[in-house]
Design a protein around this motif. Structure first.
Motif, PDB file in Angstrom:
ATOM      1  N   THR A   1       0.877  -1.313   0.175  1.00 34.34           N
ATOM      2  CA  THR A   1       0.039   0.034  -0.039  1.00 34.34           C
ATOM      3  C   THR A   1       0.788   1.143   0.086  1.00 34.34           C
ATOM      4  O   THR A   1       1.857   1.520   0.682  1.00 34.34           O
TER       5      THR A   1
ATOM      6  N   ILE B   1      -4.883   2.835   3.407  1.00 36.33           N
ATOM      7  CA  ILE B   1      -5.203   1.993   3.849  1.00 36.33           C
ATOM      8  C   ILE B   1      -6.698   1.643   3.994  1.00 36.33           C
ATOM      9  O   ILE B   1      -7.375   0.410   3.658  1.00 36.33           O
TER      10      ILE B   1
ATOM     11  N   SER C   1       3.137  -6.711   2.967  1.00 34.36           N
ATOM     12  CA  SER C   1       1.906  -5.985   3.214  1.00 34.36           C
ATOM     13  C   SER C   1       0.953  -6.433   2.270  1.00 34.36           C
ATOM     14  O   SER C   1       0.796  -7.569   1.769  1.00 34.36           O
ATOM     15  N   TYR C   2       0.500  -5.526   1.357  1.00 37.51           N
ATOM     16  CA  TYR C   2      -0.583  -5.857   0.438  1.00 37.51           C
ATOM     17  C   TYR C   2       0.125  -6.649  -0.721  1.00 37.51           C
ATOM     18  O   TYR C   2      -0.410  -7.261  -1.487  1.00 37.51           O
TER      19      TYR C   2
ATOM     20  N   PRO D   1      -1.580  -9.100   5.162  1.00 35.67           N
ATOM     21  CA  PRO D   1      -2.894  -9.067   5.703  1.00 35.67           C
ATOM     22  C   PRO D   1      -3.857  -9.977   4.912  1.00 35.67           C
ATOM     23  O   PRO D   1      -5.102 -10.032   5.442  1.00 35.67           O
TER      24      PRO D   1
ATOM     25  N   ASP E   1       2.096  -1.873  14.603  1.00 39.05           N
ATOM     26  CA  ASP E   1       1.247  -1.626  13.642  1.00 39.05           C
ATOM     27  C   ASP E   1       1.062  -2.804  12.414  1.00 39.05           C
ATOM     28  O   ASP E   1      -0.049  -2.945  11.754  1.00 39.05           O
ATOM     29  N   ASP E   2       2.096  -3.633  12.636  1.00 43.40           N
ATOM     30  CA  ASP E   2       2.065  -4.711  11.803  1.00 43.40           C
ATOM     31  C   ASP E   2       1.136  -5.783  12.302  1.00 43.40           C
ATOM     32  O   ASP E   2       0.391  -6.228  11.222  1.00 43.40           O
TER      33      ASP E   2
ATOM     34  N   VAL F   1      -2.144  -4.608  10.728  1.00 44.47           N
ATOM     35  CA  VAL F   1      -2.384  -4.899   9.366  1.00 44.47           C
ATOM     36  C   VAL F   1      -2.907  -6.344   9.123  1.00 44.47           C
ATOM     37  O   VAL F   1      -3.862  -6.660   8.403  1.00 44.47           O
ATOM     38  N   ARG F   2      -2.298  -7.289  10.033  1.00 45.85           N
ATOM     39  CA  ARG F   2      -2.706  -8.550   9.707  1.00 45.85           C
ATOM     40  C   ARG F   2      -4.121  -8.817  10.139  1.00 45.85           C
ATOM     41  O   ARG F   2      -4.691  -9.459   9.590  1.00 45.85           O
TER      42      ARG F   2
ATOM     43  N   HIS G   1       5.845  -2.635  11.045  1.00 41.48           N
ATOM     44  CA  HIS G   1       5.499  -3.136   9.838  1.00 41.48           C
ATOM     45  C   HIS G   1       6.456  -2.795   8.806  1.00 41.48           C
ATOM     46  O   HIS G   1       6.436  -3.516   7.561  1.00 41.48           O
TER      47      HIS G   1
END
Length: 601
Positions: free
Chosen positions: A388, A437, A481-482, A511, A536-537, A540-541, A573
């Motif tokens: 992202t 996000i 991430s994404y 995620p 923050d990770d 996200v997950r 993250h």
């Protein structure tokens, strides 16, 4: 062009000149590569200090000079070949018409007219008199003249008219070719200085467009790439070209050539570097042409002097130039980051960079594919897919050169583990990444668009490697991430007979991959690797599992997913590529197939 000039024209002389320019282009390319990847690289690797940096700056200018010579001489060579091709066609028509006239004992005048003798059935003891036929290129006039010749009692008239018309047509074609290519070639002239400026590169882009437009007929003889072709189709298409055809295509169609999966990496790199240099020049010129920004604030002229408001001049400037200036500066920042990577070759042993994809404006975010080391000859290749908020303008931002820096550090760590092997690490940003996000990164549509493109690139990378070496490399795909969601879709994008897209799949801060089991990715579960981090990770997950990116709320760091869960010391993250981290060492162990060194939870 007159008859005497066309008669004496020798197209092969122009082809010989084209070969000379082509040789100069090739020598300039070799000099550029030697300066960048050998001389400058060795200096960066072994020396440091202000004097070295100054010398490297001068070598950078010299490298750019050679690159410019390479591009412009390539264009001149192609233009000369195109003129020779058109001139040869006209000359052949002329030579055939002259030979036919000579065989009938006709006389060809300086203006192309054809005189013929008396001939035919005698009337009152005399043959129909001879005459002179003038060449015609107008279709209507030509038809009338031929009809008249058909009724003429002298049979030579019709033959003479035919010869004269063919001579006139040859002269017309030669004149048109001369009028088209003479000014085009005159424009392919550089400034008489040693500095390659943004204006020079922007001018080179105009030169390329002009030559390409003029060379339509010439290029029509060169087979176009297969429409919607597979990487193997593209590779076969390229393999079937002569060296001259390859050089012409590189000179005139670098953007389309650089985007074709399956072609050799050095070919794509050369094409994309040309597009990058010309685009940087064009954008910098446009940026420089924007007037300076006026003062933004003034005291309110119609009210209290203590109130600050936007100035009228600034509001007008901002409406006309504000957004465009920001876009140009942002995109140039990304292009400069790519050039900076080229300039870092040799630092810490960093290998030559290959620009495998470049588009400054795709979806407004730009696209970039850049490799450290040649993937066509590598023993181990890693392809990293960012997530992202990824954009061309941000590709070098963040922790030590951003996404580009992450694959550099991965290359360095992998090289430590396996110094005897050739390694290539690739930043693959060739999809429209979510800009935020919420709501964009909660949708699977961005991965649905990017996944098939990633699969195509991986297939192309395998094809190019097989054509270069006869075998395939060990390949690891890494999604952050994404980007891991894109990887998940890519793994499901192939046909039933395509086989797995990679040997190992590794994700960090995922995620979700839109599957709920590692086996659904088309690889054995023992070759699926995942890691996470706190803070923050974790968000996200968890968020990805809740919004459906993780199929049935399952993400790769869940045990039920069925893959390997690696230890990670990332604090958040974005820390999975920190220097001297377990997270980075684990990735390098997978990339180099040294699984025994991977630390698992």
């Amino acid at each position: 062009m007159d008859l005497a000039s066309l008669r004496s024209l020798t197209p092969s002389e122009f082809e010989d000149a084209a070969d000379g320019y082509r040789s100069t282009s090739t020598m300039a390319a070799q000099a550029k590569d030697n300066l960048e990847n050998q001389i400058s690289a060795k200096m960066r690797e072994a020396l440091e200090g202000e004097a070295v940096n100054a010398a490297l700056g001068e070598l950078r200018k010299l490298t750019e000079n050679f690159h410019y010579i390479q591009v412009e001489c390539g264009l001149v060579g192609t233009a000369l070949n195109a003129f020779a091709s058109e001139a040869r066609s006209a000359k052949k028509k002329l030579d055939t018409a002259l030979a036919d006239a000579e065989a009938r004992k006709f006389t060809v005048g300086p203006d192309g007219s054809v005189s013929y003798p008396a001939a035919g059935d005698k009337v009152d003891g005399r043959s129909p008199k001879g005459g002179t036929a003038g060449g015609l290129t107008d279709d209507t006039a030509n038809a009338i003249a031929r009809q008249a010749a058909g009724f003429d009692p002298n049979p030579n008239y019709a033959f003479a008219q035919d010869c004269a018309d063919r001579i006139a047509e040859a002269l017309k074609e030669a004149t048109e070719a001369d009028q088209k290519w003479a000014p085009a070639l005159r424009k392919l002239k550089a400034d008489d200085d040693l500095t390659v400026s943004a204006e020079d590169w922007a001018d080179a882009q105009k030169d390329m467009a002009a030559v390409r437009e003029s060379a339509d007929d010439y290029l029509a003889d060169i087979k176009a790439p297969p429409k919607d072709g597979s990487p193997n189709d593209n590779a076969e298409w390229w393999k079937g070209f002569s060296e001259q055809e390859k050089a012409d295509y590189v000179a005139l169609r670098p953007a389309s050539l650089g985007a074709l999966d399956g072609l050799p990496s050095d070919v794509r790199d050369e094409a994309n570097r040309t597009v990058l240099a010309e685009t940087r020049g064009k954008y910098q010129m446009e940026l420089d042409s924007i007037p300076p920004e006026p003062s933004k604030y003034v005291r309110n002229p119609s009210g209290s002097s203590s109130v600050i408001v936007h100035s009228v001049d600034w509001e007008k400037w901002n409406e006309k130039y504000g957004d465009r200036q920001k876009h140009l500066e942002f995109t140039l920042k990304g292009m400069n980051a790519v050039q900076d990577r080229f300039d870092r070759t040799g630092e810490g042993g960093l290998p030559e960079a290959y620009l495998l994809g470049f588009h400054p404006e795709s979806n407004g975010d730009g696209r970039i594919i850049l490799a450290n080391g040649n993937p066509d000859t590598a023993d181990h290749t890693a392809v990293y897919v960012p997530g992202t908020k990824s954009k061309l303008g941000k590709i070098g931002d963040g922790d030590e050169f951003g996404d580009l820096g992450r694959t550099e550090r991965l290359w360095t760590e992998s090289d430590k583990l396996s110094p005897e092997k050739e390694i290539s690490t690739i930043t693959w940003f060739d999809y429209n990444a979510p800009d935020n996000i919420v709501p964009e990164a909660t949708r699977g549509s961005y991965a649905d668009e990017g996944g098939p493109k990633l699969r195509q690139f991986l297939d192309g990378n395998r094809t190019a490697h097989e054509y270069a070496t006869g075998s395939s490399a060990h390949t690891t795909v890494i999604g952050h991430s994404y980007g891991s969601t894109v990887v998940g879709v890519a793994s499901q994008s192939g046909g039933m007979l395509d086989g797995p897209m990679a040997d190992d799949i590794l994700v960090a801060g995922s995620p979700g991959m839109q599957v709920n089991r590692a086996v659904d990715l088309g690889i054995r579960p023992e070759h699926m690797w995942a890691m996470g981090a706190p803070g923050d990770d974790f968000g996200v997950r968890l968020g990805g599992s809740l919004v459906g990116l993780g199929d049935n709320t399952i993400v790769p760091t869940d045990e039920v997913f069925g893959g390997n869960i690696m230890k990670s010391d990332s604090p958040d993250h974005s820390g999975f590529w920190d220097d001297d981290s377990q997270s980075l060492r684990n990735q390098a162990a997978v990339v180099t197939e040294q699984y025994q060194w991977v630390k698992l939870e």
